[in-house]
Design an enzyme around this catalytic site. Structure first.
Site, PDB file in Angstrom:
ATOM      1  N   HIS A   1       0.829  -1.209   0.000  1.00 43.45           N
ATOM      2  CA  HIS A   1       0.000   0.000   0.000  1.00 43.45           C
ATOM      3  C   HIS A   1       0.861   1.257   0.000  1.00 43.45           C
ATOM      4  O   HIS A   1       2.070   1.192   0.210  1.00 43.45           O
ATOM      5  CB  HIS A   1      -0.918   0.024   1.228  1.00 43.45           C
ATOM      6  CG  HIS A   1      -1.689  -1.241   1.442  1.00 43.45           C
ATOM      7  ND1 HIS A   1      -1.999  -1.736   2.687  1.00 43.45           N
ATOM      8  CD2 HIS A   1      -2.179  -2.130   0.549  1.00 43.45           C
ATOM      9  CE1 HIS A   1      -2.665  -2.872   2.555  1.00 43.45           C
ATOM     10  NE2 HIS A   1      -2.786  -3.126   1.276  1.00 43.45           N
TER      11      HIS A   1
ATOM     12  N   HIS B   1      -9.811 -13.616   5.240  1.00 42.50           N
ATOM     13  CA  HIS B   1      -9.054 -12.993   4.150  1.00 42.50           C
ATOM     14  C   HIS B   1      -9.290 -13.774   2.872  1.00 42.50           C
ATOM     15  O   HIS B   1      -9.266 -15.007   2.859  1.00 42.50           O
ATOM     16  CB  HIS B   1      -7.560 -12.947   4.460  1.00 42.50           C
ATOM     17  CG  HIS B   1      -6.788 -12.101   3.489  1.00 42.50           C
ATOM     18  ND1 HIS B   1      -6.342 -12.593   2.281  1.00 42.50           N
ATOM     19  CD2 HIS B   1      -6.402 -10.795   3.532  1.00 42.50           C
ATOM     20  CE1 HIS B   1      -5.709 -11.625   1.619  1.00 42.50           C
ATOM     21  NE2 HIS B   1      -5.734 -10.526   2.361  1.00 42.50           N
TER      22      HIS B   1
ATOM     23  N   GLN C   1      -9.273  -2.476  -2.182  1.00 42.67           N
ATOM     24  CA  GLN C   1      -9.664  -3.173  -0.958  1.00 42.67           C
ATOM     25  C   GLN C   1     -11.072  -3.759  -1.070  1.00 42.67           C
ATOM     26  O   GLN C   1     -11.374  -4.816  -0.512  1.00 42.67           O
ATOM     27  CB  GLN C   1      -9.599  -2.222   0.237  1.00 42.67           C
ATOM     28  CG  GLN C   1      -8.203  -1.783   0.626  1.00 42.67           C
ATOM     29  CD  GLN C   1      -7.344  -2.921   1.159  1.00 42.67           C
ATOM     30  OE1 GLN C   1      -7.846  -3.904   1.675  1.00 42.67           O
ATOM     31  NE2 GLN C   1      -6.033  -2.792   1.008  1.00 42.67           N
TER      32      GLN C   1
END
Length: 427
Positions: free
Chosen positions: A108, A174, A295
């Protein structure tokens, strides 16, 4: 009528649906779980009773330096609750220990000072020593071995050149690592771009085991475990949070034992059965996880697991930070033929992985099976350039979805609602 209030940025979107139109609502039990103690007490208890490890204060004795790996601005980790206690516990065992907080940005953008203040509080943000990890800075990286997959394991030198390496984070489902937390703070958290690209290769992302809630047989998880061990991650403090981003459980101690205990707790809360529907509404749990389209793909994968093939996914994500990745955006924008773009990614060798390829690969996988409508603050032209459909509000999204389905012969579409797509494991 059924009323819904789903997270969107720092607020909520409200809408109603006729009872007969609602196929189901998939909601993590974490949102109804009542924690037995306050956030601070839960973390304090975990640190006082570590799993498979001495107390952190004991580990700190005799050490000159300590590096704490901490999640970045894209994660709703309540560091303002965890970090003060980690610092206090370390200094309890060794008042003179030199502590560095290494912000695990993964791939990121760097975290800003304002975001540090928001995350840790003004006192910690301004008084403690911080290093912001930048995966593309080759000079900051040190090799610590070779991943099981064959890629070189390079991590930030601040994690290598320390006497004690620990981490804080949170555990949630996840979409390709199976579960977050634990070992993930090292890879991809503080790993070099070279290592992340090797680990996030198309072969691994395409594995049926690289899915939400799956650890056993997951090749991405296997690499991550190796990296954490090779980095000598000595202690973790991971929490589980509810819809309000409040701590409802905490697990501290050995990097694997404590993590697996936390995963076991989270799995019991997050597991939900699919309720197939023509339209699935999902979110990315609001701020900070819905800051960008990159995201937001996570919440879309929850919808993928319960949407009928050829159906419509409505993703409600603020995306105040835009697309979230230039390479991710360009891959989709330049994809004149979605299947061809997917085939090109799948043909790439592990060492040919490009930036953000994994996110592009997963979004392409979704787009090849579903129409995706985004209710978002992101610019309309940006959304549509990525082969996503744009809706200014939820009512417009429903009207668009019904029109798309009507063209396919679906006259009376049913709707499944996932209020928080990143908090559930649909299985």
């Amino acid at each position: 009528m059924q009323k819904f209030s789903i997270p969107f940025g720092k607020g909520h979107i409200h809408f109603e649906l006729p009872d007969e139109q609602v196929a189901g609502v998939l909601l993590s039990h974490a949102h109804e779980y009542k924690a037995p103690k306050s956030e601070e007490e839960l973390v304090a208890d975990a640190l006082a009773n570590p799993i498979g490890s001495p107390r952190l204060s004991e580990l700190a004795k005799g050490k000159k330096t300590c590096t704490i790996i901490s999640s970045d601005h894209t994660r709703p980790v309540p560091s303002h609750v965890i970090m003060p206690q980690l610092l206090a516990e370390l200094r309890k065992g060794n008042p003179d220990i030199d502590i560095t907080i290494l912000v695990a940005t993964g791939m990121h953008r760097p975290t800003t000072h304002e975001e540090l203040v928001a995350k840790y509080g003004k006192e910690i943000a301004e008084k403690e020593k911080f290093i912001i990890h930048v995966s593309r800075n080759d000079a900051d990286m040190v090799s610590i071995g070779t991943l099981p997959s064959g890629g070189e394991c390079l991590i930030n030198k601040a994690a290598v050149n320390t006497d004690l390496l620990i981490s804080e984070g949170f555990i949630e489902p996840h979409f390709f690592a199976g579960m977050s937390g634990g070992r993930k703070s090292v890879l991809p958290g503080i790993a070099s771009k070279i290592t992340v690209l090797a680990n996030h290769c198309s072969e691994f992302i395409n594995s049926p085991y690289a899915r939400t809630g799956i650890l056993e047989g997951n090749p991405i998880h296997k690499d991550m475990l190796y990296a954490a061990k090779a980095a000598k991650l000595a202690f973790i403090c991971n929490v589980v949070i509810d819809a309000d981003k409040k701590v409802i459980a905490a697990f501290a101690g050995d990097r694997e034992q404590a993590h697996y205990k936390g995963v076991e707790f989270e799995m019991k809360l997050a597991g939900v059965k699919p309720v197939p529907a023509d339209i699935v509404v999902t979110t990315n749990g609001g701020y900070p996880l819905d800051q960008n389209i990159y995201q937001s793909v996570k919440g879309m994968t929850a919808a993928e697991a319960t949407c009928k093939d050829g159906g419509v996914i409505i993703d409600c994500s603020s995306c105040s930070d835009g697309h979230g990745g230039e390479d991710f955006f360009n891959t989709l924008k330049q994809a004149d033929d979605l299947q061809k773009a997917m085939d090109e990614i799948l043909a790439r060798d592990r060492n040919e992985t490009i930036f953000d390829q994994w996110e592009s690969q997963i979004l392409l996988r979704l787009l090849l099976h579903f129409d995706i409508i985004m209710v978002t603050d992101a610019p309309k032209d940006m959304v549509e350039a990525m082969h996503l459909k744009y809706a200014a509000n939820i009512d417009e999204a429903f009207a668009m979805a019904k029109k798309l389905l009507a063209a396919k012969g679906v006259a009376d579409p049913k709707v499944t609602v996932i209020p928080d797509g990143v908090s559930v494991i649909v299985k």
